[in-house]
Write a protein that holds these residues in place. Structure first.
Motif, PDB file in Angstrom:
ATOM      1  N   SER A  36      24.460 -18.819  30.969  1.00  0.00           N
ATOM      2  CA  SER A  36      24.735 -19.999  31.836  1.00  0.00           C
ATOM      3  C   SER A  36      23.718 -20.249  32.982  1.00  0.00           C
ATOM      4  O   SER A  36      23.586 -21.371  33.507  1.00  0.00           O
ATOM      5  CB  SER A  36      25.920 -19.945  32.526  1.00  0.00           C
ATOM      6  N   GLN A  37      22.817 -19.263  33.458  1.00  0.00           N
ATOM      7  CA  GLN A  37      21.705 -19.555  33.931  1.00  0.00           C
ATOM      8  C   GLN A  37      20.712 -18.412  33.905  1.00  0.00           C
ATOM      9  O   GLN A  37      20.950 -17.436  33.107  1.00  0.00           O
ATOM     10  CB  GLN A  37      22.260 -19.337  35.667  1.00  0.00           C
ATOM     11  N   PHE A  38      19.453 -18.920  34.380  1.00  0.00           N
ATOM     12  CA  PHE A  38      18.328 -17.857  34.113  1.00  0.00           C
ATOM     13  C   PHE A  38      18.314 -17.007  35.318  1.00  0.00           C
ATOM     14  O   PHE A  38      18.201 -17.443  36.442  1.00  0.00           O
ATOM     15  CB  PHE A  38      16.944 -18.563  33.848  1.00  0.00           C
ATOM     16  N   TYR A  39      17.819 -15.617  34.923  1.00  0.00           N
ATOM     17  CA  TYR A  39      17.666 -14.732  36.112  1.00  0.00           C
ATOM     18  C   TYR A  39      16.735 -13.785  35.564  1.00  0.00           C
ATOM     19  O   TYR A  39      17.046 -12.999  34.865  1.00  0.00           O
ATOM     20  CB  TYR A  39      19.087 -14.172  36.614  1.00  0.00           C
ATOM     21  N   TYR A  40      15.505 -13.800  35.928  1.00  0.00           N
ATOM     22  CA  TYR A  40      14.328 -12.820  35.678  1.00  0.00           C
ATOM     23  C   TYR A  40      14.706 -11.490  36.349  1.00  0.00           C
ATOM     24  O   TYR A  40      14.935 -11.585  37.493  1.00  0.00           O
ATOM     25  CB  TYR A  40      12.915 -13.356  35.804  1.00  0.00           C
ATOM     26  N   GLN A  41      14.871 -10.215  35.536  1.00  0.00           N
ATOM     27  CA  GLN A  41      14.610  -9.194  36.259  1.00  0.00           C
ATOM     28  C   GLN A  41      14.045  -8.089  35.235  1.00  0.00           C
ATOM     29  O   GLN A  41      13.904  -8.218  33.939  1.00  0.00           O
ATOM     30  CB  GLN A  41      16.268  -8.739  36.430  1.00  0.00           C
ATOM     31  N   ASN A  42      13.551  -6.798  35.832  1.00  0.00           N
ATOM     32  CA  ASN A  42      13.060  -5.899  35.144  1.00  0.00           C
ATOM     33  C   ASN A  42      13.661  -4.987  34.263  1.00  0.00           C
ATOM     34  O   ASN A  42      13.252  -4.311  33.292  1.00  0.00           O
ATOM     35  CB  ASN A  42      11.879  -5.234  35.841  1.00  0.00           C
ATOM     36  N   GLY A  43      14.958  -4.972  34.481  1.00  0.00           N
ATOM     37  CA  GLY A  43      15.855  -3.857  33.989  1.00  0.00           C
ATOM     38  C   GLY A  43      15.986  -3.957  32.804  1.00  0.00           C
ATOM     39  O   GLY A  43      16.117  -2.792  31.825  1.00  0.00           O
ATOM     40  N   ALA A  44      15.909  -5.319  31.796  1.00  0.00           N
ATOM     41  CA  ALA A  44      16.237  -5.280  30.502  1.00  0.00           C
ATOM     42  C   ALA A  44      14.849  -4.642  29.871  1.00  0.00           C
ATOM     43  O   ALA A  44      15.211  -4.125  28.857  1.00  0.00           O
ATOM     44  CB  ALA A  44      16.130  -6.907  30.146  1.00  0.00           C
ATOM     45  N   THR A  45      13.685  -4.833  30.260  1.00  0.00           N
ATOM     46  CA  THR A  45      12.616  -4.175  29.885  1.00  0.00           C
ATOM     47  C   THR A  45      12.657  -2.693  29.634  1.00  0.00           C
ATOM     48  O   THR A  45      12.436  -1.960  28.973  1.00  0.00           O
ATOM     49  CB  THR A  45      11.370  -4.529  30.366  1.00  0.00           C
ATOM     50  N   GLU A  46      13.160  -2.198  31.053  1.00  0.00           N
ATOM     51  CA  GLU A  46      13.354  -0.742  31.154  1.00  0.00           C
ATOM     52  C   GLU A  46      14.653  -0.285  30.155  1.00  0.00           C
ATOM     53  O   GLU A  46      14.318   0.980  29.566  1.00  0.00           O
ATOM     54  CB  GLU A  46      13.744  -0.250  32.542  1.00  0.00           C
ATOM     55  N   ALA A  47      15.343  -1.184  30.083  1.00  0.00           N
ATOM     56  CA  ALA A  47      16.629  -0.532  29.228  1.00  0.00           C
ATOM     57  C   ALA A  47      16.280  -0.620  27.732  1.00  0.00           C
ATOM     58  O   ALA A  47      16.435   0.551  27.118  1.00  0.00           O
ATOM     59  CB  ALA A  47      17.791  -1.694  29.323  1.00  0.00           C
ATOM     60  N   VAL A  48      15.431  -1.597  27.230  1.00  0.00           N
ATOM     61  CA  VAL A  48      14.751  -1.565  25.649  1.00  0.00           C
ATOM     62  C   VAL A  48      13.974  -0.222  25.601  1.00  0.00           C
ATOM     63  O   VAL A  48      14.072   0.504  24.601  1.00  0.00           O
ATOM     64  CB  VAL A  48      14.228  -2.796  25.354  1.00  0.00           C
ATOM     65  N   ALA A  49      13.081   0.030  26.486  1.00  0.00           N
ATOM     66  CA  ALA A  49      12.068   1.124  26.550  1.00  0.00           C
ATOM     67  C   ALA A  49      13.111   2.389  26.490  1.00  0.00           C
ATOM     68  O   ALA A  49      12.760   3.270  25.657  1.00  0.00           O
ATOM     69  CB  ALA A  49      11.134   1.081  27.716  1.00  0.00           C
ATOM     70  N   TRP A  50      13.871   2.469  27.412  1.00  0.00           N
ATOM     71  CA  TRP A  50      14.837   3.681  27.457  1.00  0.00           C
ATOM     72  C   TRP A  50      15.469   3.829  26.110  1.00  0.00           C
ATOM     73  O   TRP A  50      15.520   5.260  25.443  1.00  0.00           O
ATOM     74  CB  TRP A  50      15.941   3.674  28.619  1.00  0.00           C
ATOM     75  N   ALA A  51      16.022   2.700  25.399  1.00  0.00           N
ATOM     76  CA  ALA A  51      16.715   2.946  24.145  1.00  0.00           C
ATOM     77  C   ALA A  51      15.770   3.462  23.020  1.00  0.00           C
ATOM     78  O   ALA A  51      16.178   4.263  22.310  1.00  0.00           O
ATOM     79  CB  ALA A  51      17.483   1.703  23.834  1.00  0.00           C
ATOM     80  N   LEU A  52      14.376   2.783  23.280  1.00  0.00           N
ATOM     81  CA  LEU A  52      13.506   3.139  22.106  1.00  0.00           C
ATOM     82  C   LEU A  52      13.132   4.802  22.040  1.00  0.00           C
ATOM     83  O   LEU A  52      13.140   5.212  20.992  1.00  0.00           O
ATOM     84  CB  LEU A  52      12.382   2.533  22.008  1.00  0.00           C
ATOM     85  N   ALA A 135      18.616 -25.654  25.883  1.00  0.00           N
ATOM     86  CA  ALA A 135      19.706 -25.030  26.936  1.00  0.00           C
ATOM     87  C   ALA A 135      18.627 -23.868  27.638  1.00  0.00           C
ATOM     88  O   ALA A 135      18.875 -23.852  28.786  1.00  0.00           O
ATOM     89  CB  ALA A 135      20.573 -24.319  26.014  1.00  0.00           C
ATOM     90  N   ASN A 136      17.952 -23.148  27.085  1.00  0.00           N
ATOM     91  CA  ASN A 136      16.988 -22.180  27.811  1.00  0.00           C
ATOM     92  C   ASN A 136      16.055 -22.783  28.679  1.00  0.00           C
ATOM     93  O   ASN A 136      15.941 -22.101  29.776  1.00  0.00           O
ATOM     94  CB  ASN A 136      16.354 -21.328  26.681  1.00  0.00           C
ATOM     95  N   GLN A 137      15.520 -23.691  28.398  1.00  0.00           N
ATOM     96  CA  GLN A 137      14.323 -24.600  29.019  1.00  0.00           C
ATOM     97  C   GLN A 137      15.258 -25.286  30.279  1.00  0.00           C
ATOM     98  O   GLN A 137      14.692 -25.048  31.529  1.00  0.00           O
ATOM     99  CB  GLN A 137      13.779 -25.518  28.343  1.00  0.00           C
ATOM    100  N   GLU A 138      16.250 -25.495  30.070  1.00  0.00           N
ATOM    101  CA  GLU A 138      17.058 -26.190  31.068  1.00  0.00           C
ATOM    102  C   GLU A 138      17.497 -25.148  32.075  1.00  0.00           C
ATOM    103  O   GLU A 138      17.690 -25.526  33.324  1.00  0.00           O
ATOM    104  CB  GLU A 138      18.548 -27.061  30.484  1.00  0.00           C
ATOM    105  N   ARG A 139      17.869 -23.902  31.714  1.00  0.00           N
ATOM    106  CA  ARG A 139      18.186 -22.821  32.601  1.00  0.00           C
ATOM    107  C   ARG A 139      17.042 -22.425  33.700  1.00  0.00           C
ATOM    108  O   ARG A 139      17.229 -22.430  34.677  1.00  0.00           O
ATOM    109  CB  ARG A 139      18.851 -21.686  32.013  1.00  0.00           C
ATOM    110  N   LEU A 140      15.979 -22.515  33.016  1.00  0.00           N
ATOM    111  CA  LEU A 140      14.730 -22.174  33.707  1.00  0.00           C
ATOM    112  C   LEU A 140      14.530 -23.397  34.681  1.00  0.00           C
ATOM    113  O   LEU A 140      14.121 -23.037  35.826  1.00  0.00           O
ATOM    114  CB  LEU A 140      13.457 -21.924  32.995  1.00  0.00           C
ATOM    115  N   ALA A 141      14.619 -24.458  34.183  1.00  0.00           N
ATOM    116  CA  ALA A 141      14.469 -25.710  35.242  1.00  0.00           C
ATOM    117  C   ALA A 141      15.454 -25.702  36.505  1.00  0.00           C
ATOM    118  O   ALA A 141      15.038 -25.803  37.712  1.00  0.00           O
ATOM    119  CB  ALA A 141      14.763 -26.949  34.534  1.00  0.00           C
TER     120      ALA A 141
END
Length: 190
Positions: A36-52, A135-141
């Motif tokens: 429903s809204q855009f929120y940039y955060q680094n945790g997703a990158t860290e979680a993917v790296a940890w999983a790999l 919708a992705n672009q609208e959330r960023l706007a």
């Protein structure tokens, strides 16, 4: 908190001492429903790296070197900043030469191929190159980033069909426009 755990900022008493410790304590729920809204955060990158790393039993630097860096023909070694436990800071700790960043951009621009060899699976690159939804672009706007989309760890300028860019800490950029056969790597500081 993540930058402190990664060793980039001084720690205060009681703060997590490693990236993994921070990830285990970063449990604040998001108030908005998913998507429903855009929120940039680094945790997703860290979680993917940890999983790999957990899945393969290999450090992130070794995975990147074996699966991307060497096969794409990098001229120089790259480095990751690491925390006190030696865990790579995936969300902003990769250091490289400008030419090798451009080589990586060319790898993406050419659908994961280098000199006729498929280095990155074509389906993975196709997903990266897929335009984000309206919708992705609208959330960023709504978040103050009009004219952009963001998906699969890449920014997408809405005014240039098919173009994408990566934005690094402190001013690095990698801009890729497959339709116009352009790749631009930029180092900077701000």
């Amino acid at each position: 908190g993540l930058f402190t755990a990664a060793g980039l900022l001084p720690a205060r008493p009681g703060m997590p001492a490693s990236i993994q410790a921070f990830m285990q304590t970063a449990t604040r729920p998001v108030a908005a429903p998913h998507g429903s809204q855009f929120y940039y955060q680094n945790g997703a990158t860290e979680a993917v790296a940890w999983a790999l790393q957990r899945i393969t039993g290999r450090p992130l630097a070794a995975l990147v070197s074996e699966r991307i860096w060497r096969p794409m023909g990098a001229q120089d070694d790259a480095e990751y900043s690491v925390d006190r436990q030696g865990t790579a800071f995936a969300a902003g700790g990769l250091s490289s030469t400008l030419r090798d960043v451009a080589r990586f951009g060319e790898l993406v621009r050419n659908g994961g191929r280098v000199e006729g060899r498929q280095v990155v699976p074509a389906a993975a690159v196709a997903r990266i190159l897929q335009a984000p939804s309206v919708a992705n672009q609208e959330r960023l706007a709504q978040a103050g980033r009009a004219g952009l989309g963001y998906a699969n760890f890449w920014w997408r300028p809405a005014d240039t069909a098919g173009a994408l860019y990566a934005s690094g800490r402190f001013g690095q950029r990698l801009y890729i426009d497959p339709a116009h056969e352009i790749t631009i790597a930029q180092f900077g500081a701000y």
